[in-house]
Design an enzyme around this catalytic site. Sequence first.
Site, PDB file in Angstrom:
ATOM      1  N   HIS A 105       0.833  -1.204   0.000  1.00  0.00           N
ATOM      2  CA  HIS A 105       0.000   0.000   0.000  1.00  0.00           C
ATOM      3  C   HIS A 105       0.865   1.252   0.000  1.00  0.00           C
ATOM      4  O   HIS A 105       2.053   1.197   0.331  1.00  0.00           O
ATOM      5  CB  HIS A 105      -0.912   0.015   1.238  1.00  0.00           C
ATOM      6  CG  HIS A 105      -2.105  -0.890   1.117  1.00  0.00           C
ATOM      7  ND1 HIS A 105      -2.030  -2.243   1.363  1.00  0.00           N
ATOM      8  CD2 HIS A 105      -3.384  -0.630   0.751  1.00  0.00           C
ATOM      9  CE1 HIS A 105      -3.225  -2.781   1.153  1.00  0.00           C
ATOM     10  NE2 HIS A 105      -4.064  -1.830   0.785  1.00  0.00           N
ATOM     11  N   LYS A 148      -0.774   4.966   4.662  1.00  0.00           N
ATOM     12  CA  LYS A 148      -1.743   4.065   5.299  1.00  0.00           C
ATOM     13  C   LYS A 148      -1.401   3.919   6.785  1.00  0.00           C
ATOM     14  O   LYS A 148      -0.239   3.729   7.139  1.00  0.00           O
ATOM     15  CB  LYS A 148      -1.714   2.697   4.602  1.00  0.00           C
ATOM     16  CG  LYS A 148      -2.777   1.758   5.107  1.00  0.00           C
ATOM     17  CD  LYS A 148      -2.932   0.570   4.182  1.00  0.00           C
ATOM     18  CE  LYS A 148      -3.938  -0.440   4.732  1.00  0.00           C
ATOM     19  NZ  LYS A 148      -5.269   0.133   4.921  1.00  0.00           N
TER      20      LYS A 148
HETATM   21  P1  NAP Z   1      -7.415   9.938   3.889  1.00  0.00           P
HETATM   22  O1  NAP Z   1      -7.158  10.502   2.543  1.00  0.00           O
HETATM   23  O2  NAP Z   1      -6.445  10.213   4.991  1.00  0.00           O
HETATM   24  O3  NAP Z   1      -8.870  10.422   4.339  1.00  0.00           O
HETATM   25  C1  NAP Z   1      -9.359  10.356   5.649  1.00  0.00           C
HETATM   26  C2  NAP Z   1     -10.209  11.588   5.850  1.00  0.00           C
HETATM   27  O4  NAP Z   1     -10.868  11.500   7.106  1.00  0.00           O
HETATM   28  C3  NAP Z   1      -9.372  12.888   5.865  1.00  0.00           C
HETATM   29  O5  NAP Z   1      -9.959  13.821   4.983  1.00  0.00           O
HETATM   30  C4  NAP Z   1      -9.484  13.350   7.303  1.00  0.00           C
HETATM   31  O6  NAP Z   1      -9.417  14.739   7.430  1.00  0.00           O
HETATM   32  C5  NAP Z   1     -10.860  12.812   7.640  1.00  0.00           C
HETATM   33  N1  NAP Z   1     -11.150  12.791   9.061  1.00  0.00           N
HETATM   34  C6  NAP Z   1     -10.314  12.574  10.100  1.00  0.00           C
HETATM   35  N2  NAP Z   1     -10.997  12.679  11.250  1.00  0.00           N
HETATM   36  C7  NAP Z   1     -12.269  12.987  10.920  1.00  0.00           C
HETATM   37  C8  NAP Z   1     -13.443  13.253  11.661  1.00  0.00           C
HETATM   38  N3  NAP Z   1     -13.454  13.252  12.993  1.00  0.00           N
HETATM   39  N4  NAP Z   1     -14.587  13.521  10.998  1.00  0.00           N
HETATM   40  C9  NAP Z   1     -14.616  13.535   9.666  1.00  0.00           C
HETATM   41  N5  NAP Z   1     -13.529  13.322   8.897  1.00  0.00           N
HETATM   42  C10 NAP Z   1     -12.379  13.056   9.535  1.00  0.00           C
HETATM   43  O7  NAP Z   1      -7.571   8.363   3.814  1.00  0.00           O
HETATM   44  P2  NAP Z   1      -8.211   7.497   2.638  1.00  0.00           P
HETATM   45  O8  NAP Z   1      -7.155   6.939   1.787  1.00  0.00           O
HETATM   46  O9  NAP Z   1      -9.348   8.232   2.036  1.00  0.00           O
HETATM   47  O10 NAP Z   1      -8.786   6.282   3.496  1.00  0.00           O
HETATM   48  C11 NAP Z   1      -9.800   6.471   4.458  1.00  0.00           C
HETATM   49  C12 NAP Z   1     -10.062   5.121   5.130  1.00  0.00           C
HETATM   50  O11 NAP Z   1     -10.549   4.206   4.148  1.00  0.00           O
HETATM   51  C13 NAP Z   1      -8.808   4.472   5.727  1.00  0.00           C
HETATM   52  O12 NAP Z   1      -9.174   3.759   6.883  1.00  0.00           O
HETATM   53  C14 NAP Z   1      -8.358   3.511   4.637  1.00  0.00           C
HETATM   54  O13 NAP Z   1      -7.593   2.429   5.127  1.00  0.00           O
HETATM   55  C15 NAP Z   1      -9.705   3.059   4.136  1.00  0.00           C
HETATM   56  N6  NAP Z   1      -9.722   2.513   2.791  1.00  0.00           N
HETATM   57  C16 NAP Z   1     -10.662   1.570   2.567  1.00  0.00           C
HETATM   58  C17 NAP Z   1     -10.812   1.030   1.321  1.00  0.00           C
HETATM   59  C18 NAP Z   1     -11.895   0.001   1.108  1.00  0.00           C
HETATM   60  O14 NAP Z   1     -12.060  -0.471  -0.015  1.00  0.00           O
HETATM   61  N7  NAP Z   1     -12.646  -0.361   2.147  1.00  0.00           N
HETATM   62  C19 NAP Z   1      -9.987   1.433   0.253  1.00  0.00           C
HETATM   63  C20 NAP Z   1      -9.038   2.439   0.501  1.00  0.00           C
HETATM   64  C21 NAP Z   1      -8.930   2.976   1.776  1.00  0.00           C
HETATM   65  P3  NAP Z   1      -7.965  15.489   7.549  1.00  0.00           P
HETATM   66  O15 NAP Z   1      -7.308  15.267   6.233  1.00  0.00           O
HETATM   67  O16 NAP Z   1      -8.289  16.898   7.838  1.00  0.00           O
HETATM   68  O17 NAP Z   1      -7.273  14.808   8.692  1.00  0.00           O
END
Ligand code: NAP
Length: 267
Positions: free
Chosen positions: A156, A160
């Site tokens: 990844h 992550k």
């Molecule tokens: P990311 O780009 O870091 O996005 C996470 C977002 O959550 C950021 O915008 C962050 O804001 C926000 N956040 C943090 N605390 C919050 C709160 N209290 N309320 C609302 N928003 C908040 O990460 P990502 O790549 O999108 O991944 C997000 C999650 O999905 C991770 O757990 C990842 O492992 C997972 N994921 C899942 C899949 C799947 O297929 N299930 C695929 C890819 C990723 P800030 O930037 O301001 O901190």
Amino acid sequence: MNKIKIIIAGPRGRMGTEAVKLVTTTNHFELAAVLDHKYDGMMLSDVAGFQSISNVPIYTDIEKCVQEVEADVLIDLTTPEVGMYHAKTALEHNVRPVVGTTGFTKENLAELEAICREKELGCIIAPNFAIGAVLMMKFSQLAAKYFHDVEIIEMHHDQKLDAPSGTAVKTAEMISAVRETKKQGHPNEKETLTGARGADYDGMHIHSVRLPGLIAHQQVLFGSDGQTLTIRHDSYNRASFMSGVKVAVETVMKQNNFVYGLENILD
Ligand code: NAP
């Protein structure tokens, strides 16, 4: 047909941005609100990158959000601690969670399952929404019936937070369900560098690679006398997860139980 009213938590994130696109471009979906720890009280259209999306309020507090906004489904794409709080609160207010956030513990899953049972409400948690990844897990489970030596390598991007990935753990769980516990490798093997053999799940080894440039990739390697089998899946962008998110949102509306893993809702 009534539109499914959706709240997205984490709209500015890499997954959240794609989810906003999915919801706002799907005819039978409606973006009711977003949850963000920034910009509380503003409209999504005030945030850079979302100017064209009108009438979507931003909340920081999910309690306030679900009291003021009528919603059917919460899509959570944040962090495990926040995601767990969001999913619990949503269920308490009869909003069905579809959770892509990874890193939930077994205890978290058991707690959410208990709330779903009590409320008779649907909830889908999927560590991987890419349909190809679900097939990789299913094919791996099939192969594990015949190949008992397995190594999982998940790769990844370096931002992550959790390791091993939710997909790797889910793959190991699915393999474990059909494979007798087996400690792999030489019985006297010793790591001269800690972690060289990766994490141990039921005797299988899981290796986590983190590099800039990667998105989400996994290979499951099987070995037996004179042959190996490699099953591999690659996600090259976050749009690859959205067809699974769409299916999950549609399915959760028809469900009154807890589901962990997209494979459990695909035919
Ligand atoms: P990311 O780009 O870091 O996005 C996470 C977002 O959550 C950021 O915008 C962050 O804001 C926000 N956040 C943090 N605390 C919050 C709160 N209290 N309320 C609302 N928003 C908040 O990460 P990502 O790549 O999108 O991944 C997000 C999650 O999905 C991770 O757990 C990842 O492992 C997972 N994921 C899942 C899949 C799947 O297929 N299930 C695929 C890819 C990723 P800030 O930037 O301001 O901190």
